[in-house]
Design a protein around this motif. Structure first.
Motif, PDB file in Angstrom:
ATOM      1  N   SER A  43       0.860  -1.198   0.000  1.00  0.00           N
ATOM      2  CA  SER A  43       0.000   0.000   0.000  1.00  0.00           C
ATOM      3  C   SER A  43       0.887   1.235   0.000  1.00  0.00           C
ATOM      4  O   SER A  43       2.090   1.145   0.192  1.00  0.00           O
ATOM      5  N   THR A  49      -2.472   8.260   0.926  1.00  0.00           N
ATOM      6  CA  THR A  49      -3.683   8.349   0.097  1.00  0.00           C
ATOM      7  C   THR A  49      -4.616   9.447   0.612  1.00  0.00           C
ATOM      8  O   THR A  49      -5.140  10.249  -0.178  1.00  0.00           O
ATOM      9  N   GLU A  76       1.186   4.224  -4.269  1.00  0.00           N
ATOM     10  CA  GLU A  76       1.683   2.853  -4.273  1.00  0.00           C
ATOM     11  C   GLU A  76       2.923   2.711  -5.152  1.00  0.00           C
ATOM     12  O   GLU A  76       3.753   1.841  -4.920  1.00  0.00           O
ATOM     13  N   ARG A 152     -11.026   2.287  -1.632  1.00  0.00           N
ATOM     14  CA  ARG A 152     -10.140   2.421  -0.471  1.00  0.00           C
ATOM     15  C   ARG A 152      -9.837   1.053   0.149  1.00  0.00           C
ATOM     16  O   ARG A 152     -10.702   0.188   0.204  1.00  0.00           O
ATOM     17  N   GLY A 153      -8.620   0.892   0.575  1.00  0.00           N
ATOM     18  CA  GLY A 153      -8.216  -0.388   1.153  1.00  0.00           C
ATOM     19  C   GLY A 153      -8.002  -1.462   0.098  1.00  0.00           C
ATOM     20  O   GLY A 153      -7.883  -2.643   0.403  1.00  0.00           O
ATOM     21  N   SER A 155      -5.625  -2.546  -1.677  1.00  0.00           N
ATOM     22  CA  SER A 155      -4.429  -3.390  -1.770  1.00  0.00           C
ATOM     23  C   SER A 155      -4.725  -4.807  -1.295  1.00  0.00           C
ATOM     24  O   SER A 155      -4.128  -5.765  -1.778  1.00  0.00           O
TER      25      SER A 155
HETATM   26  N1  ASP Z   1      -3.569   3.220  -0.253  1.00  0.00           N
HETATM   27  C1  ASP Z   1      -4.927   2.827  -0.495  1.00  0.00           C
HETATM   28  C2  ASP Z   1      -5.833   3.350   0.608  1.00  0.00           C
HETATM   29  O1  ASP Z   1      -5.352   3.982   1.534  1.00  0.00           O
HETATM   30  C3  ASP Z   1      -5.084   1.359  -0.674  1.00  0.00           C
HETATM   31  C4  ASP Z   1      -4.765   0.533   0.556  1.00  0.00           C
HETATM   32  O2  ASP Z   1      -4.210   1.039   1.511  1.00  0.00           O
HETATM   33  O3  ASP Z   1      -5.070  -0.658   0.545  1.00  0.00           O
HETATM   34  O4  ASP Z   1      -7.012   3.160   0.536  1.00  0.00           O
END
Ligand code: ASP
Ligand code: MG
Length: 406
Positions: A43, A49, A76, A152-153, A155
């Motif tokens: 990430s 982000t 990333e 979001r999230g 990864s």
């Molecule tokens: N960097 C991205 C986020 O903060 C993806 C991740 O962290 O998984 O949403």
């Protein structure tokens, strides 16, 4: 190849600064030394982000989603390069790739794209050359070469999807907690680490507020039966395995208590009580892309009724705008917004086969003089909306009453 293939994902907090990047690198190298083939997904560093989103909003409060993806994907790209350099420093061969370079093909739904397929040739080639492969999480590319992000999230989703596609033996999710807990240890110090949990429970927990993994990634893991190991990047101990079925799981009625303070409640009063009205209201919301969570319609009095529902706090403004217009059209009354709410939930596959779980939950809340604003259930969870100030008390009381404390 014959060797064990492991996909390892390092979240933002696990690569938040130079020291942590070096720590991640030595963990990866240690694993490589033992002879495994390794694909790493990373990430963006720390809260990069969030910072990029803030920056974009300073330039334009309504940024184009395509440009947003161009911007966010840079986070990333920084981490993969730095991590590769840190691994090189340890004397191991590693190569970093963007999502586009390794052929993570998505649809064109910018900022929430879905993976269509992954061409693993490039990864396999690098693995064959005995390299540690590092892939940028959270991003892909459309067939027209536009960069996309996976929500979001995302990864986590990259890691699970790669594990599935490469038929990996393990998918490890490295994070800043030791695993999945019976509840948030910051709220209840007596919370325990769970050794094994089912996809269904994890999915339910993720959608009810547990923030360890992205919900979509667990859906994909469930669909393709990818076992996941959530563990700390700072400790050696094993964490929580997320798998299809846990033996003896019926003995455990409730596995976890979750809390979500991220919702707002909207009430439309004096809604005409006739067929098609609810459809009208919720169609309008759906058409504007607002997803609605709990819905309660009160008992009708004098041919009108009140309808309450919850939405994500971040969508409340948008929902309100839609609802005001819809209310005018159908001749409904006042609209009330309540941001002072929290959702407290209990989750457990065991509740399918044990009666009286809801009654017990309501009893525990009553004993603590906590009023329940709304209730909703699924077959493996029960949620109550309570006033925000009682949220933590409710979590601790439920955690204790259902025997989850250490
Ligand atoms: N960097 C991205 C986020 O903060 C993806 C991740 O962290 O998984 O949403
Ligand atoms: Mg993250």
């Amino acid at each position: 190849m014959g060797k064990k293939l492991i996909v390892q994902k390092f979240g933002g907090s696990s690569v938040a600064n130079v020291l942590r990047i070096q720590n991640a690198a030595s963990r990866i190298a240690g694993c490589k030394k033992k002879g495994a083939s390794i694909v790493v997904v990373v990430s963006a560093l720390g809260n990069t982000t969030d910072k990029l989103i803030e920056l974009a909003n300073k330039i334009n409060t309504n940024p184009s989603e395509r440009e947003m993806d161009m911007l966010l994907s840079t986070g990333e790209q920084i981490s993969v390069a730095l991590l590769a350099m840190a691994i090189h420093k340890l004397g191991y061969e590693a190569i970093s790739f963007t999502g586009a370079q390794v052929g993570i093909i998505t649809d064109s739904a910018h900022t929430r794209a879905r993976i269509i397929r992954i061409n693993t040739d490039k990864i396999k080639e690098a693995l064959k050359a005995n390299k540690i492969v590092i892939v940028a999480g959270f991003q892909g590319v459309t067939l027209d070469q536009d960069i996309t992000t996976l929500g979001r999230g995302g990864s986590d989703l990259t890691a699970v999807a790669l594990a599935k596609e490469l038929k990996a033996d393990e998918c490890e999710i490295y994070t800043d907690v030791k695993g999945i807990y019976t509840t948030d240890p910051k709220i209840e110090p007596k919370a325990k680490k769970i050794g094994l949990i089912t996809y269904d429970e994890m999915l339910e927990m993720a959608s009810l507020g547990a923030q360890v993994m992205q919900a979509r990634s667990i859906e994909v893991a469930k669909k393709f039966d990818v076992p996941i190991h959530v563990r700390s990047s700072f400790e050696k101990d094993s964490g929580t395995w997320i798998i299809k079925e846990v033996k003896n799981m019926e003995e455990v009625v409730v596995s976890a208590v979750t809390l979500n303070k991220g919702e707002s409640k909207i009430t439309v009063s004096n809604v005409p009580d006739r067929p098609g009205i609810a459809a009208k209201i919720f169609n309008e919301l759906a058409a504007k892309g607002v997803s609605v969570d709990m819905i309660v319609q009160n008992v009708s009095h004098l041919r009108s009724t009140d309808i309450s529902f919850t939405v994500n706090k971040t969508e409340a403004k948008k929902a309100l705008k839609v609802i005001k217009k819809a209310a005018r059209n159908i001749g409904a009354g006042e609209i009330l917004v309540d941001t002072d709410i929290a959702r407290v939930s209990i989750v457990g596959v065991g509740m399918k086969s044990h009666p009286g779980v809801a009654a017990k939950m309501f009893g525990v809340l009553a004993k603590n003089k906590i009023n329940i604003g709304m209730i909703s259930t699924s077959n493996i969870s029960i949620s109550c909306i309570v006033q925000k100030k009682f949220a933590e008390v409710a979590v601790r009381a439920l955690h204790d009453s259902f025997g989850l404390a250490k």
